[in-house]
Design a protein around this motif. Structure first.
Motif, PDB file in Angstrom:
ATOM      1  N   ALA A  30       6.911   5.904  16.541  1.00 27.36           N
ATOM      2  CA  ALA A  30       8.119   6.601  16.102  1.00 27.36           C
ATOM      3  C   ALA A  30       8.865   5.745  15.084  1.00 27.36           C
ATOM      4  O   ALA A  30       9.063   4.557  15.288  1.00 27.36           O
ATOM      5  CB  ALA A  30       9.007   6.903  17.301  1.00 27.36           C
ATOM      6  N   GLY A  31       9.238   6.345  13.975  1.00 28.99           N
ATOM      7  CA  GLY A  31       9.944   5.628  12.915  1.00 28.99           C
ATOM      8  C   GLY A  31       9.010   4.950  11.926  1.00 28.99           C
ATOM      9  O   GLY A  31       9.442   4.498  10.874  1.00 28.99           O
ATOM     10  N   GLY A  32       7.722   4.866  12.254  1.00 29.64           N
ATOM     11  CA  GLY A  32       6.750   4.268  11.334  1.00 29.64           C
ATOM     12  C   GLY A  32       6.536   5.168  10.132  1.00 29.64           C
ATOM     13  O   GLY A  32       6.818   6.368  10.167  1.00 29.64           O
ATOM     14  N   LYS A  33       6.040   4.589   9.069  1.00 31.98           N
ATOM     15  CA  LYS A  33       5.821   5.356   7.846  1.00 31.98           C
ATOM     16  C   LYS A  33       4.334   5.456   7.546  1.00 31.98           C
ATOM     17  O   LYS A  33       3.585   4.514   7.760  1.00 31.98           O
ATOM     18  CB  LYS A  33       6.542   4.706   6.673  1.00 31.98           C
ATOM     19  CG  LYS A  33       8.043   4.735   6.846  1.00 31.98           C
ATOM     20  CD  LYS A  33       8.741   4.272   5.607  1.00 31.98           C
ATOM     21  CE  LYS A  33      10.237   4.352   5.855  1.00 31.98           C
ATOM     22  NZ  LYS A  33      10.971   4.626   4.663  1.00 31.98           N
ATOM     23  N   VAL A  34       3.945   6.617   7.052  1.00 34.01           N
ATOM     24  CA  VAL A  34       2.571   6.823   6.611  1.00 34.01           C
ATOM     25  C   VAL A  34       2.610   7.280   5.153  1.00 34.01           C
ATOM     26  O   VAL A  34       3.589   7.868   4.695  1.00 34.01           O
ATOM     27  CB  VAL A  34       1.815   7.854   7.477  1.00 34.01           C
ATOM     28  CG1 VAL A  34       1.620   7.343   8.890  1.00 34.01           C
ATOM     29  CG2 VAL A  34       2.510   9.187   7.481  1.00 34.01           C
ATOM     30  N   ALA A  35       1.539   6.977   4.437  1.00 33.39           N
ATOM     31  CA  ALA A  35       1.416   7.374   3.036  1.00 33.39           C
ATOM     32  C   ALA A  35       0.328   8.431   2.921  1.00 33.39           C
ATOM     33  O   ALA A  35      -0.674   8.380   3.632  1.00 33.39           O
ATOM     34  CB  ALA A  35       1.065   6.163   2.181  1.00 33.39           C
ATOM     35  N   PHE A  36       0.537   9.398   2.035  1.00 33.91           N
ATOM     36  CA  PHE A  36      -0.443  10.437   1.770  1.00 33.91           C
ATOM     37  C   PHE A  36      -0.893  10.294   0.324  1.00 33.91           C
ATOM     38  O   PHE A  36      -0.067  10.303  -0.595  1.00 33.91           O
ATOM     39  CB  PHE A  36       0.171  11.834   1.973  1.00 33.91           C
ATOM     40  CG  PHE A  36       0.601  12.093   3.390  1.00 33.91           C
ATOM     41  CD1 PHE A  36      -0.257  12.706   4.286  1.00 33.91           C
ATOM     42  CD2 PHE A  36       1.871  11.729   3.821  1.00 33.91           C
ATOM     43  CE1 PHE A  36       0.130  12.958   5.592  1.00 33.91           C
ATOM     44  CE2 PHE A  36       2.270  11.973   5.126  1.00 33.91           C
ATOM     45  CZ  PHE A  36       1.402  12.590   6.009  1.00 33.91           C
ATOM     46  N   ASP A  37      -2.180  10.142   0.113  1.00 30.76           N
ATOM     47  CA  ASP A  37      -2.742  10.040  -1.232  1.00 30.76           C
ATOM     48  C   ASP A  37      -3.769  11.143  -1.417  1.00 30.76           C
ATOM     49  O   ASP A  37      -4.620  11.356  -0.550  1.00 30.76           O
ATOM     50  CB  ASP A  37      -3.423   8.680  -1.438  1.00 30.76           C
ATOM     51  CG  ASP A  37      -2.423   7.544  -1.381  1.00 30.76           C
ATOM     52  OD1 ASP A  37      -1.586   7.460  -2.299  1.00 30.76           O
ATOM     53  OD2 ASP A  37      -2.491   6.743  -0.435  1.00 30.76           O
ATOM     54  N   LEU A  38      -3.699  11.839  -2.556  1.00 28.66           N
ATOM     55  CA  LEU A  38      -4.675  12.869  -2.876  1.00 28.66           C
ATOM     56  C   LEU A  38      -5.740  12.229  -3.759  1.00 28.66           C
ATOM     57  O   LEU A  38      -5.455  11.770  -4.864  1.00 28.66           O
ATOM     58  CB  LEU A  38      -3.997  14.031  -3.604  1.00 28.66           C
ATOM     59  CG  LEU A  38      -4.871  15.229  -3.931  1.00 28.66           C
ATOM     60  CD1 LEU A  38      -5.459  15.847  -2.661  1.00 28.66           C
ATOM     61  CD2 LEU A  38      -4.077  16.267  -4.704  1.00 28.66           C
ATOM     62  N   ARG A  39      -6.969  12.167  -3.247  1.00 29.43           N
ATOM     63  CA  ARG A  39      -8.073  11.528  -3.965  1.00 29.43           C
ATOM     64  C   ARG A  39      -9.279  12.466  -3.970  1.00 29.43           C
ATOM     65  O   ARG A  39      -9.828  12.766  -2.910  1.00 29.43           O
ATOM     66  CB  ARG A  39      -8.477  10.214  -3.294  1.00 29.43           C
ATOM     67  CG  ARG A  39      -7.359   9.190  -3.266  1.00 29.43           C
ATOM     68  CD  ARG A  39      -7.831   7.923  -2.613  1.00 29.43           C
ATOM     69  NE  ARG A  39      -6.705   7.017  -2.409  1.00 29.43           N
ATOM     70  CZ  ARG A  39      -6.717   6.012  -1.564  1.00 29.43           C
ATOM     71  NH1 ARG A  39      -7.782   5.762  -0.847  1.00 29.43           N
ATOM     72  NH2 ARG A  39      -5.667   5.234  -1.438  1.00 29.43           N
ATOM     73  N   GLY A  41      -9.623  15.598  -4.256  1.00 25.50           N
ATOM     74  CA  GLY A  41      -9.494  16.794  -3.441  1.00 25.50           C
ATOM     75  C   GLY A  41      -9.309  16.554  -1.958  1.00 25.50           C
ATOM     76  O   GLY A  41      -9.234  17.496  -1.188  1.00 25.50           O
ATOM     77  N   GLU A  42      -9.252  15.303  -1.529  1.00 27.65           N
ATOM     78  CA  GLU A  42      -9.038  14.984  -0.121  1.00 27.65           C
ATOM     79  C   GLU A  42      -7.715  14.240   0.034  1.00 27.65           C
ATOM     80  O   GLU A  42      -7.328  13.463  -0.836  1.00 27.65           O
ATOM     81  CB  GLU A  42     -10.161  14.099   0.415  1.00 27.65           C
ATOM     82  CG  GLU A  42     -11.497  14.781   0.487  1.00 27.65           C
ATOM     83  CD  GLU A  42     -12.568  13.875   1.082  1.00 27.65           C
ATOM     84  OE1 GLU A  42     -13.557  14.432   1.565  1.00 27.65           O
ATOM     85  OE2 GLU A  42     -12.416  12.644   1.066  1.00 27.65           O
ATOM     86  N   VAL A  43      -7.051  14.489   1.136  1.00 22.83           N
ATOM     87  CA  VAL A  43      -5.820  13.770   1.444  1.00 22.83           C
ATOM     88  C   VAL A  43      -6.186  12.591   2.336  1.00 22.83           C
ATOM     89  O   VAL A  43      -6.813  12.754   3.377  1.00 22.83           O
ATOM     90  CB  VAL A  43      -4.787  14.672   2.148  1.00 22.83           C
ATOM     91  CG1 VAL A  43      -3.564  13.867   2.558  1.00 22.83           C
ATOM     92  CG2 VAL A  43      -4.397  15.824   1.244  1.00 22.83           C
ATOM     93  N   VAL A  44      -5.787  11.402   1.909  1.00 24.81           N
ATOM     94  CA  VAL A  44      -6.034  10.183   2.668  1.00 24.81           C
ATOM     95  C   VAL A  44      -4.703   9.729   3.249  1.00 24.81           C
ATOM     96  O   VAL A  44      -3.722   9.565   2.520  1.00 24.81           O
ATOM     97  CB  VAL A  44      -6.642   9.079   1.764  1.00 24.81           C
ATOM     98  CG1 VAL A  44      -6.848   7.797   2.545  1.00 24.81           C
ATOM     99  CG2 VAL A  44      -7.950   9.565   1.152  1.00 24.81           C
ATOM    100  N   VAL A  45      -4.664   9.547   4.567  1.00 25.86           N
ATOM    101  CA  VAL A  45      -3.447   9.137   5.251  1.00 25.86           C
ATOM    102  C   VAL A  45      -3.607   7.680   5.667  1.00 25.86           C
ATOM    103  O   VAL A  45      -4.578   7.319   6.324  1.00 25.86           O
ATOM    104  CB  VAL A  45      -3.178  10.005   6.505  1.00 25.86           C
ATOM    105  CG1 VAL A  45      -1.893   9.570   7.196  1.00 25.86           C
ATOM    106  CG2 VAL A  45      -3.117  11.470   6.126  1.00 25.86           C
ATOM    107  N   THR A  46      -2.657   6.848   5.275  1.00 24.26           N
ATOM    108  CA  THR A  46      -2.682   5.428   5.631  1.00 24.26           C
ATOM    109  C   THR A  46      -1.308   5.000   6.115  1.00 24.26           C
ATOM    110  O   THR A  46      -0.306   5.674   5.848  1.00 24.26           O
ATOM    111  CB  THR A  46      -3.074   4.544   4.431  1.00 24.26           C
ATOM    112  OG1 THR A  46      -2.171   4.805   3.353  1.00 24.26           O
ATOM    113  CG2 THR A  46      -4.493   4.809   3.972  1.00 24.26           C
TER     114      THR A  46
END
Length: 105
Positions: A30-39, A41-46
């Motif tokens: 909870a409260g953590g951050k994730v990044a979404f990258d579109l590469r 045609g795929e979304v990569v969540v880190t």
């Protein structure tokens, strides 16, 4: 890396809940951050670490990753630069300290 397949449902507000196994692998709570990258045609969540929030560093790392994936390899660093980097690895900079010597801008 773990092979995990999970499905999340998008709400009417465009929100979703990351499934618990994904949160655990990413190490976010909870409260953590994730990044979404579109590469490609795929979304990569880190996990978005505060130390990598600099957009220039992020852009450089994505460029570097693309070069590596494309098979373009980096040449080795000059030996003196590699030694200097290793000698300073893990040493934090104190930006509030006075600078010794002359400085040219």
């Amino acid at each position: 890396m773990h092979d995990i397949h999970e499905v999340a449902t998008l709400t009417s507000k465009g929100q979703l809940t990351l499934p618990k196994p994904i949160r655990q692998v990413l190490g976010v709570d909870a409260g953590g951050k994730v990044a979404f990258d579109l590469r490609d045609g795929e979304v990569v969540v880190t996990r978005a670490d505060a130390q990598h929030d600099d957009p220039a560093i992020g852009a450089f790392l994505r460029l570097l990753e693309a070069d590596i994936r494309a098979g373009r390899h980096l040449r080795t660093l000059p030996e003196d630069l590699a030694h200097a980097m290793l000698a300073n690895a893990g040493h934090g900079e104190r930006l509030d300290q006075d600078i010794d010597g002359d400085v040219e801008l």
